[in-house]
Design a protein around this motif. Structure first.
Motif, short mmCIF file in Angstrom:
data_model
loop_
_atom_site.label_atom_id
_atom_site.label_comp_id
_atom_site.label_asym_id
_atom_site.label_seq_id
_atom_site.Cartn_x
_atom_site.Cartn_y
_atom_site.Cartn_z
N CYS A 232 0.83 -1.20 0.00
CA CYS A 232 0.00 0.00 0.00
C CYS A 232 0.86 1.25 0.00
CB CYS A 232 -0.89 0.05 1.24
SG CYS A 232 -2.06 -1.28 1.36
N GLU A 233 0.34 2.25 -0.65
CA GLU A 233 0.92 3.59 -0.57
C GLU A 233 -0.20 4.55 -0.21
OE1 GLU A 233 2.52 6.96 -3.58
OE2 GLU A 233 3.46 4.99 -3.77
N TYR A 234 0.03 5.33 0.80
CA TYR A 234 -0.93 6.34 1.23
C TYR A 234 -0.28 7.70 1.03
CZ TYR A 234 -3.50 2.71 3.81
OH TYR A 234 -4.22 1.60 4.17
N ARG A 235 -1.04 8.64 0.48
CA ARG A 235 -0.65 10.04 0.43
C ARG A 235 -1.53 10.74 1.45
NH1 ARG A 235 3.75 11.13 -3.15
NH2 ARG A 235 3.90 9.19 -4.32
N LEU A 236 -0.89 11.30 2.47
CA LEU A 236 -1.64 11.94 3.55
C LEU A 236 -1.51 13.45 3.47
CD1 LEU A 236 -0.60 9.67 6.56
CD2 LEU A 236 -2.45 9.31 4.91
N ARG A 237 -2.54 14.12 3.96
CA ARG A 237 -2.53 15.57 4.04
C ARG A 237 -3.07 15.98 5.41
NH1 ARG A 237 -6.41 17.33 0.30
NH2 ARG A 237 -5.10 16.39 -1.29
N ARG A 238 -2.39 16.91 6.03
CA ARG A 238 -2.83 17.40 7.33
C ARG A 238 -3.88 18.49 7.09
NH1 ARG A 238 -0.46 16.58 12.10
NH2 ARG A 238 -0.90 17.99 13.79
N THR A 239 -5.10 18.24 7.53
CA THR A 239 -6.18 19.21 7.41
C THR A 239 -6.91 19.30 8.74
OG1 THR A 239 -7.75 17.55 6.59
CG2 THR A 239 -6.54 18.81 4.94
N GLU A 240 -7.22 20.52 9.13
CA GLU A 240 -7.94 20.77 10.39
C GLU A 240 -7.26 20.08 11.56
OE1 GLU A 240 -12.03 19.76 9.77
OE2 GLU A 240 -12.19 21.05 8.01
N GLY A 241 -5.92 20.09 11.55
CA GLY A 241 -5.15 19.56 12.68
C GLY A 241 -4.98 18.05 12.72
N ARG A 242 -5.44 17.34 11.71
CA ARG A 242 -5.26 15.88 11.73
C ARG A 242 -4.87 15.37 10.35
NH1 ARG A 242 -11.41 13.42 11.64
NH2 ARG A 242 -10.49 11.61 10.70
N TRP A 243 -4.22 14.23 10.36
CA TRP A 243 -3.80 13.61 9.11
C TRP A 243 -4.97 12.87 8.50
CZ3 TRP A 243 0.57 14.91 6.87
CH2 TRP A 243 1.60 15.43 7.66
N ARG A 244 -5.17 13.10 7.19
CA ARG A 244 -6.24 12.42 6.45
C ARG A 244 -5.65 11.81 5.19
NH1 ARG A 244 -11.91 14.37 7.61
NH2 ARG A 244 -11.65 15.62 9.45
N ILE A 245 -6.34 10.83 4.66
CA ILE A 245 -5.87 10.09 3.49
C ILE A 245 -6.35 10.80 2.23
CG2 ILE A 245 -5.92 7.87 2.29
CD1 ILE A 245 -6.65 6.62 5.10
N ALA A 246 -5.41 11.24 1.41
CA ALA A 246 -5.74 11.84 0.12
C ALA A 246 -5.72 10.77 -0.98
CB ALA A 246 -4.78 12.97 -0.21
N LEU A 247 -4.88 9.76 -0.82
CA LEU A 247 -4.79 8.65 -1.77
C LEU A 247 -4.49 7.37 -1.01
CD1 LEU A 247 -4.43 7.39 -4.69
CD2 LEU A 247 -2.00 7.89 -4.40
N LYS A 248 -5.26 6.34 -1.31
CA LYS A 248 -4.95 4.99 -0.85
C LYS A 248 -4.79 4.14 -2.10
CE LYS A 248 -6.50 0.93 1.71
NZ LYS A 248 -7.54 0.35 2.57
N LYS A 249 -3.59 3.66 -2.31
CA LYS A 249 -3.29 2.81 -3.47
C LYS A 249 -2.87 1.44 -2.95
CE LYS A 249 -0.02 2.34 -7.26
NZ LYS A 249 1.26 2.83 -7.76
N VAL A 250 -3.51 0.40 -3.44
CA VAL A 250 -3.21 -0.97 -3.02
C VAL A 250 -2.78 -1.77 -4.24
CG1 VAL A 250 -4.05 -3.05 -1.87
CG2 VAL A 250 -4.99 -0.82 -1.23
N ASP A 251 -1.50 -2.16 -4.27
CA ASP A 251 -0.98 -3.02 -5.33
C ASP A 251 -1.06 -4.46 -4.85
OD1 ASP A 251 -0.18 -1.22 -7.40
OD2 ASP A 251 1.51 -0.61 -6.15
#
Length: 173
Positions: A139-158
């Protein structure tokens, strides 16, 4: 605060990454799909590629934006979905978590390995019921910090066997 201190405060640690991934796995295994969706950004992608990794020009096993994810959850939880009746039981095992810097101080990349055990209860004589299956992948996750917490912008599962025929991937990987 100095710029360096701000960057350090926003940096994702491996512990932070593991907590997020373990929470995601637990929510999926407990079928708490609406709460799972809240881990994602409004402009997110959930992607399970086939052989070619160009989702704009080649087919994918799954390539959902937020709207498609909401539809998927609605179908699984609010309608009689034949492919998930009875619903799958899953166990997501996350290992080898790496937390890496992203493109900026409010982004991060997380990589991990996953093994998902899935079983739909029922009579083993019925195709697809009663027989355990396992799915291994990276898995590769691209995370972005929004409103003080980390959220998943992309979840890629090979998935390791993504080039082989896959049947009934209607549960969430």
């Amino acid at each position: 605060m100095t710029d360096t201190t701000l960057e350090q405060a926003a940096a994702l640690t491996r512990g932070d990454a593991e907590r997020l991934l373990f929470t995601e796995a637990r929510l999926l295994d407990e079928w708490r799909l609406s709460e799972w969706l809240e881990l994602f950004t409004p402009d997110c992608r959930y992607w399970v590629p086939c052989l070619v990794e160009d989702p704009e020009h080649e087919p994918s096993l799954i390539y959902d934006d937020r709207g498609r994810m909401e539809e998927r959850i609605y179908r699984l939880t609010e309608t009689p979905a034949h492919a998930q009746s009875p619903p799958s039981r899953t166990q997501h095992n996350i290992t080898n978590v790496e937390a890496l810097a992203g493109d900026g101080p409010e982004t991060a990349v997380v990589r991990c390995n996953v093994v998902i055990y899935e079983q739909r209860p029922g009579d083993p004589a019925q195709v697809g019921l009663g027989a355990p299956r396992s799915f291994a992948g990276r898995c590769e996750y691209r995370l972005r910090r929004t409103e003080g917490r980390w959220r998943i912008a992309l979840k890629k599962v090979d998935l390791l066997d993504r080039e082989l025929p896959q049947y009934n991937l209607t549960f969430i990987i």
